[in-house]
Structures are given as structure tokens and as C-alpha cells.
Design a protein around this motif. Structure first.
Motif, short mmCIF file in Angstrom:
data_model
loop_
_atom_site.label_atom_id
_atom_site.label_comp_id
_atom_site.label_asym_id
_atom_site.label_seq_id
_atom_site.Cartn_x
_atom_site.Cartn_y
_atom_site.Cartn_z
N TYR A 367 51.79 51.18 35.90
CA TYR A 367 52.47 49.97 36.39
C TYR A 367 53.96 50.27 36.53
CZ TYR A 367 54.52 45.33 36.48
OH TYR A 367 55.26 44.22 36.83
N PHE A 368 54.47 50.13 37.75
CA PHE A 368 55.87 50.40 38.04
C PHE A 368 56.63 49.07 38.01
CE2 PHE A 368 53.56 53.96 39.55
CZ PHE A 368 54.40 55.05 39.42
N ASN A 369 57.32 48.87 36.92
CA ASN A 369 58.02 47.61 36.70
C ASN A 369 59.29 47.57 37.55
OD1 ASN A 369 58.99 45.22 35.76
ND2 ASN A 369 59.34 45.90 33.66
N SER A 370 59.36 46.62 38.48
CA SER A 370 60.52 46.49 39.36
C SER A 370 61.41 45.31 38.99
CB SER A 370 60.05 46.33 40.82
OG SER A 370 59.22 45.19 40.95
N GLU A 371 61.07 44.59 37.93
CA GLU A 371 61.85 43.43 37.52
C GLU A 371 62.24 43.57 36.05
OE1 GLU A 371 59.59 39.97 38.29
OE2 GLU A 371 59.44 40.30 40.45
N SER A 372 63.42 43.03 35.73
CA SER A 372 63.88 43.10 34.34
C SER A 372 63.00 42.27 33.42
CB SER A 372 65.34 42.62 34.25
OG SER A 372 65.45 41.30 34.77
N ARG A 373 62.48 41.17 33.95
CA ARG A 373 61.59 40.31 33.17
C ARG A 373 60.33 40.03 33.97
NH1 ARG A 373 63.07 34.41 30.49
NH2 ARG A 373 61.08 34.13 29.37
N PRO A 374 59.19 40.57 33.56
CA PRO A 374 57.96 40.38 34.32
C PRO A 374 57.57 38.91 34.41
CG PRO A 374 57.71 42.13 32.68
CD PRO A 374 59.00 41.42 32.39
N GLN A 375 56.90 38.55 35.48
CA GLN A 375 56.42 37.19 35.65
C GLN A 375 55.30 36.90 34.66
OE1 GLN A 375 55.30 36.80 39.75
NE2 GLN A 375 57.36 37.16 40.52
N GLU A 376 55.07 35.61 34.47
CA GLU A 376 54.06 35.20 33.48
C GLU A 376 52.68 35.72 33.84
OE1 GLU A 376 52.28 31.07 31.52
OE2 GLU A 376 54.06 31.03 32.82
N GLU A 377 52.33 35.70 35.14
CA GLU A 377 51.02 36.19 35.56
C GLU A 377 50.88 37.69 35.29
OE1 GLU A 377 48.00 36.09 39.42
OE2 GLU A 377 50.15 35.68 39.67
N VAL A 378 51.97 38.43 35.49
CA VAL A 378 51.93 39.87 35.24
C VAL A 378 51.72 40.14 33.75
CG1 VAL A 378 53.27 42.00 35.33
CG2 VAL A 378 53.37 40.40 37.24
N GLU A 379 52.41 39.41 32.89
CA GLU A 379 52.24 39.58 31.45
C GLU A 379 50.81 39.26 31.03
OE1 GLU A 379 55.18 37.14 29.65
OE2 GLU A 379 56.81 38.60 29.94
N THR A 380 50.24 38.21 31.61
CA THR A 380 48.85 37.85 31.30
C THR A 380 47.90 38.96 31.74
OG1 THR A 380 49.38 35.50 31.57
CG2 THR A 380 47.05 36.13 31.65
N ALA A 381 48.13 39.51 32.94
CA ALA A 381 47.26 40.58 33.45
C ALA A 381 47.37 41.83 32.58
CB ALA A 381 47.64 40.89 34.90
N LEU A 382 48.57 42.17 32.13
CA LEU A 382 48.74 43.35 31.27
C LEU A 382 48.02 43.16 29.94
CD1 LEU A 382 52.50 44.22 31.93
CD2 LEU A 382 50.50 45.49 32.70
N LYS A 383 48.06 41.95 29.39
CA LYS A 383 47.34 41.68 28.14
C LYS A 383 45.84 41.83 28.35
CE LYS A 383 50.84 38.55 26.23
NZ LYS A 383 51.14 37.14 25.83
N MET A 384 45.34 41.36 29.49
CA MET A 384 43.91 41.51 29.79
C MET A 384 43.51 42.98 29.83
SD MET A 384 43.50 38.65 32.83
CE MET A 384 41.90 39.30 33.30
N LEU A 385 44.34 43.81 30.45
CA LEU A 385 44.02 45.23 30.57
C LEU A 385 44.03 45.91 29.21
CD1 LEU A 385 46.12 46.16 33.75
CD2 LEU A 385 43.67 45.71 33.62
N ARG A 386 44.99 45.57 28.37
CA ARG A 386 45.07 46.21 27.05
C ARG A 386 43.92 45.76 26.16
NH1 ARG A 386 50.85 45.33 28.04
NH2 ARG A 386 51.82 47.38 28.36
N ARG A 387 43.52 44.50 26.27
CA ARG A 387 42.37 44.04 25.49
C ARG A 387 41.09 44.75 25.91
NH1 ARG A 387 44.67 38.67 25.84
NH2 ARG A 387 43.30 38.27 27.63
#
Length: 415
Positions: A367-387
Motif C-alpha cells: 500500500y503506497f500511502n499518498s496522504e498524511s492521514r488516511p481516510q476512514e475507509e482506508v483505515e477500515t480496509a487495512l484493518k480487514m486485511l490484517r485481521r
């Protein structure tokens, strides 16, 4: 025709009127001198056109990013004594939203018998197509009364250089999370060569190797029975990436430049992963995301530049999302490895990755982070992947390189 020629032609009438009305010889002398000057300049113009040989504009087919692209124009002046001054001009940037459109002008003096190469230099700042919009050469006679131009336009001459990505070699994209392949868990394929393990037996068919006949079983069955063997099927690594960074949506120069910089990092990561796999003799396939295209799946082996050329030829923001690519990729072997690259992530894409994880040997997501603070949907998606125990590697944004008017200084030099 030049401004000086127009002025000379306009002077003919006053001089002619002065010579006929006032009768002064000075008007006649000036008129005669002016006519001789125009005739001599015209003869010189015809002579120069025949003696000046302008070749075809030569363009580098490809070069790595952060290098200087040169567009070369060979010129030969086949005169015995007459020198010449030419004017070079070039336009660049009309098709690149990350820089301001520019026009550069330079002059070059040629001596009799010169055989030189003139070139335009442009910095290759981003992966993709580097297009020189127009190159123009203007030649004037010694007195500046006549001139002619020769233009090279992109629509008539190929003035495109493909800028190749730089394979990323840092720890961010090195394939550290690769697990060792347990061959006992892999699918098997039938082979005709002899191995230590027999898969099954069947009745002899014409053309079978007699060395594969199982004589003991054949004697009991009263017919020839041949042995079939099996061998482990090597894991194949599939590379899928989404190069969308929003470049096609922006009009601001700085925003477009930042979007292309993120895209460069994605393509560098893809190129670095493929390079690593090829160097370790692994089977790798690059998927471009177009299910109807013949070149959708490109199996790579021992061709280090082929995939980099393919990446350079792709238009920015032209690929579907990773979720759509995974959906189109259904039906592939279930025990393969998948490397996924993107800078945009949604809950739907994360769900597609989790579904892929259930039937794949291994899934690694960069995942290539292009923003200083990820959007809420992106954070939710990353949590889904790690789980789901999907290996997620976040590649942080790099500091931008200093630029001047969107173009590096060295990219604006002329010979």
C-alpha cells in the motif's frame, strides 16, 4: 520573407520617385544598390537551401527515469566559404500537466563544411511517455532578407521517448515475507518423463514409450499397461497493480506532479518485485487488468527490460481497481502467490483480497500511502486485511525533488 525584405521593398517606391522627380543621382545609386542586394540575397537563399542538409530528428526509444532525454537533429553545411546562423526553437509540456508549457530558443553559428548534431534536452522526470511537441529550425541569409523554416511536429514525426521505471531495491519492497514453498502441499501435473513417484496406470496407446510399460501388471492383465508419473507444480507469482493516483482528475501543476510521483513509486515497486523474482528463477506473470487484451497476462522470464517497457507504455490512471482485477482473475490456479500494488484502497477491494487469500498460497499487498492521514475507509480496509492475516506493507511517501517551473534545470539545456 522577413521584415527587412518588406522594408526594402517599401523603400523602392520612394527611391524610384526621388530619382525620377528630383533627378538626383544619389537616389538612382541607392535604388540600384537595393535591387542588387535583394537579388544577391535571393541567390544566396537558393544556394543555402541546396547546400544545407537537414536530417531526420532522432529520438531515443527509451531511457531510465531521472536521466536526460535527447532529441538529436543532424545538420550538414556543404558550402566552401559561406557561413550560416540558424535559430533553434522547441516546445514541450502541452501533454504533460505536471509542468508548465515551455518554449525555448537558441542560436547556433555554422561554418562552411560543418557536420554537426544539434539536440534538445528534456529531463525524464516521470515514468511514461515523454513527448516533444515541436522542434523548429529557422535559417536566414547573410543579410537577413530571406529565411526558411523546417518544423518537426509530433503528429508528423515520432518525437516520443518511453521513460522506464527504476526497480525499487529498498527494504520496503524487497520480498522479505515470501514463505518457503512446501512441495507436498502443491498441486501436481502429469509429466511424460520418468520420476520416482507413479501417479496411475493406463492401457498402452500407439506412440507411448515402451520403457514406461509396467511388465508385471501387463502380464496379469494380458494387455500392455503403461505407467504415468506426476511431478510438483511450481508456484507461480502473479503481479497485479493499480496505478490510479488521481492524475487524470487534477489540473493544478503541483497536484499532477505529486500524483505522478506516487505513480512512479508504484511502478518502481512492481519493477523491483519482478526483478527480484526473475533473479531468483521464479515464475512470474504480470497482469495489466484488461481481460479482453491478448497482453493482459505477460509471463516473464529472462527479459529484464520487457516488463519495464510495458509499464512505461501504460497511460496514467488507465487500470481498473485491484478488486476488479481480482474478480477478472478468477479461475486461476488456487495455490499461486499474489503481489498486489496500489495507492487507493476501499472496503470492496479489501473484501476481494480476503476472498483471494482463501484460495491462494500467499497474498502480499503493498500500500503506497499518498496522504498524511488516511481516510476512514482506508483505515477500515487495512484493518480487514490484517485481521485476515494478509501481509500488508505500507510504503510511505518520499520527499519531492526540487523543481523549477516543473522542469529540472538540466532538462532545459540546448546544444
Amino acid at each position: 520573407m522577413t521584415v527587412f525584405l518588406v522594408i526594402c521593398l517599401l523603400l523602392i517606391l520612394p527611391l524610384l520617385g526621388g530619382a525620377s522627380y528630383f533627378g538626383y543621382h544619389v537616389f538612382s545609386i541607392l535604388l540600384l544598390t537595393l535591387i542588387v542586394l535583394i537579388i544577391a540575397s535571393f541567390i544566396e537563399f537558393l544556394y543555402i537551401r541546396r547546400r544545407l542538409k537537414i536530417g531526420t530528428l532522432i529520438t531515443e526509444q527509451e531511457l531510465p527515469r531521472e536521466q536526460i532525454a535527447r532529441f538529436t537533429l543532424p545538420v550538414q553545411l556543404h558550402t566552401r566559404w559561406l557561413p550560416l546562423r540558424i535559430k533553434l526553437s522547441a516546445r514541450y509540456g502541452s501533454k504533460d500537466k505536471s509542468v508548465r508549457s515551455q518554449r525555448e530558443v537558441a542560436f547556433r553559428d555554422l561554418r562552411a563544411g560543418d557536420d554537426i548534431e544539434l539536440y534538445f534536452s528534456v529531463a525524464a522526470r516521470h515514468t511514461g511517455k515523454l513527448v516533444l511537441d515541436e522542434a523548429r529550425l529557422e535559417v536566414r541569409t547573410f543579410f537577413g532578407l530571406f529565411k526558411y523554416k523546417k518544423a518537426f511536429r509530433n503528429r508528423d514525426h515520432r518525437m516520443v521517448t518511453y521513460v522506464l521505471p527504476l526497480p525499487e531495491r529498498s527494504d520496503n519492497t524487497v520480498i522479505r515475507p515470501f514463505r518457503q514453498v512446501d512441495e507436498s502441499d502443491l498441486a501436481k501435473r502429469r509429466v511424460e518423463e520418468r520420476t520416482d513417484e507413479i501417479d496411475t496406470m493406463r492401457v498402452y496407446r500407439e506412440g507411448d514409450d515402451i520403457r514406461r510399460i509396467h511388465w508385471q501388471v501387463s502380464s496379469r492383465m494380458n494387455e500392455f499397461i503403461v505407467k504415468q508419473y506426476e511431478a510438483p507444480l511450481a508456484i507461480e507469482t502473479h503481479v497485479l497493480f493499480d496505478d490510479f493516483t488521481g492524475y487524470s482528475l487534477f489540473d493544478d501543476i503541483m497536484a499532477c506532479d505529486k500524483a505522478l510521483s506516487v505513480r512512479d513509486r508504484i511502478l518502481d515497486g512492481v519493477a523491483g518485485a519482478i526483478t527480484w523474482l526473475i533473479q531468483h528463477d521464479m515464475v512470474v506473470s504480470l497482469h495489466t487488468g484488461s481481460p479482453d487484451s491478448i497482453s493482459d497476462r505477460l509471463r516473464l522470464a529472462n527479459e529484464p527490460l520487457r516488463y519495464r517497457r510495458l509499464l512505461a507504455m501504460m497511460e496514467p490512471d488507465s487500470l481498473p481497481t485491484l478488486g476488479e482485477m481480482i474478480e477478472n482473475h478468477r479461475g486461476s490456479h488456487s495455490r499461486d502467490r499474489y503481489l498486489l500494488f496500489s495507492s487507493r484502497l476501499s472496503v470492496g477491494t479489501a473484501a476481494a483480497m480476503i476472498e483471494l487469500q482463501r484460495r491462494a498460497y500467499q497474498v502480499i499487498y503493498f500500500y503506497f500511502n499518498s496522504e498524511s492521514r488516511p481516510q476512514e475507509e482506508v483505515e477500515t480496509a487495512l484493518k480487514m486485511l490484517r485481521r485476515a492475516e494478509i501481509e500488508v506493507i505500507e510504503v510511505q511517501e518520499q520527499r519531492p525533488r526540487p523543481v523549477i517551473d516543473g522542469v529540472e534545470k538540466r532538462g532545459r539545456e540546448y546544444a
